[in-house]
Design an enzyme around this catalytic site. Structure first.
Site, PDB file in Angstrom:
ATOM      1  CB  CYS A 116      35.568  48.204  36.569  1.00  0.00           C
ATOM      2  SG  CYS A 116      36.443  46.907  37.254  1.00  0.00           S
ATOM      3  CG  HIS A 256      31.642  46.359  36.132  1.00  0.00           C
ATOM      4  ND1 HIS A 256      32.333  45.719  35.097  1.00  0.00           N
ATOM      5  CD2 HIS A 256      32.481  46.292  37.025  1.00  0.00           C
ATOM      6  CE1 HIS A 256      33.580  45.097  35.560  1.00  0.00           C
ATOM      7  NE2 HIS A 256      33.542  45.553  36.888  1.00  0.00           N
ATOM      8  CG  ASN A 286      35.095  41.940  36.427  1.00  0.00           C
ATOM      9  OD1 ASN A 286      35.114  42.780  35.360  1.00  0.00           O
ATOM     10  ND2 ASN A 286      35.014  42.028  37.658  1.00  0.00           N
TER      11      ASN A 286
END
Length: 329
Positions: A116, A256, A286
């Protein structure tokens, strides 16, 4: 040649597949009550790639948009960095194919596997390259996580999506643009909190192995949450200190897009007003490393970044690997 003073954002781009998957489809499959996913994550829908779409297809569309936005010749790009956890193949890397598809004839190319946080690591490396070499870099973060979801595991099945985001970073002679402060971190003691157990060199796939071993698992969601909040908060404070700014100086916060509760907790820890946070999680879910550049591109489309703005970017994910960057416009 003396290093250049800094870098600057020259162009932004993004791409999300056409297929839009709403929560109701996943809630029905998992036996969850209506609204359960949105209440816990902030996600309403996500995009999943079509069967024929490859990772480099998504990446090339986002990259082409960023290059067009930058308005520079494709022969000027000296390096292509592709941040991804889902390359088209284990070997060869996907970045050389991406550069070829985009006709970047003078570009080096390499994949970065930072989960990520991959985009932030790529941005930090690109900034150093631009300062020293004085040539533009294309950074693309892209993932097709829908093909790595275990549809029976609630923790990961409700979250992950497919998308790509891109940035062209170019030379600048200004001291207030580009990367102003950066802090990168890792904590391998939590290495296995998010993982794909098999398929690598340690546990190669063999006949008779359960195919689910090749899918993503996140067994301790509460631990992932608390560790990510801690890492993103700490990295952000250190990055702001190195940039010589405080939360009051940050114009937009680009976290994020893992879980709305996660980045709200980080924003509260940092003392950032809610209206500064850029959110794309509701519509796009996501997509790991792709969420920050996708969010930057969408935010710039909706309300263009203005000269003098300061952005705070932060992420944490599998590994654990995290980081924060203060970026000047």
């Amino acid at each position: 040649m003396m290093p250049l003073r800094s870098s600057r954002i020259a162009g932004l781009g993004h791409y999300a597949p056409e297929r839009r998957v709403e929560n109701a489809e996943i809630e029905k499959r998992l036996g969850l009550e209506a609204g359960w996913i949105e209440r816990r994550t902030g996600i309403r829908a996500r995009r999943w790639a079509a069967p024929a779409e490859a990772l480099t297809d998504l990446a090339a569309k986002a990259g082409a948009m960023a290059l067009a936005d930058a308005g520079i010749g494709r022969d000027e790009v000296a390096l292509t960095l592709l941040a991804t956890s889902t390359p088209d193949h284990l070997l060869p890397p996907s970045a050389p194919l991406l550069a070829y598809q985009l006709k970047l004839s003078n570009s080096g190319a390499v994949d970065l596997a930072g989960a990520c946080s991959g985009f932030l690591y790529a941005l930090a490396l690109a900034d150093g390259f631009v300062r020293i070499q004085g040539k533009p870099v294309l950074i693309v973060a892209a993932n097709i996580l829908s093909r790595r979801i275990n549809p029976e595991e609630r923790g990961s099945a409700i979250l992950f999506a497919d998308a790509a985001g891109a940035m062209v970073l170019a030379p600048s002679d200004s001291s207030v643009t580009g990367v102003l402060g950066v802090d990168l971190a890792s904590n391998g003691s939590h290495y296995g909190l998010i993982s794909i157990p098999a398929g690598g060199s340690k546990r190669p796939f063999v006949a008779g192995m359960d195919p689910k071993e090749l899918l993503m698992t996140m067994s301790q969601g509460k631990s992932v949450f608390s560790q990510a909040v801690r890492m993103m908060t700490g990295c952000s404070l250190r990055a702001m200190e190195r940039a010589g700014v405080t939360a009051a100086d940050i114009d937009r916060f680009v976290p994020h897009q893992a879980n709305v509760r996660l980045f709200e907790a980080v924003g509260e820890n940092l003392g950032l007003a809610d209206h500064k946070t850029i959110r794309t999680i509701e519509e796009f879910g996501n997509s790991s490393a792709a969420t920050i550049p996708l969010s930057l591109s969408i935010a710039n489309r909706d309300r263009p970044f203005a000269s003098g703005e300061r952005l705070l970017l932060t992420a944490a994910g599998a590994g654990l690997v995290g980081g924060s960057i203060v970026l000047g416009i």
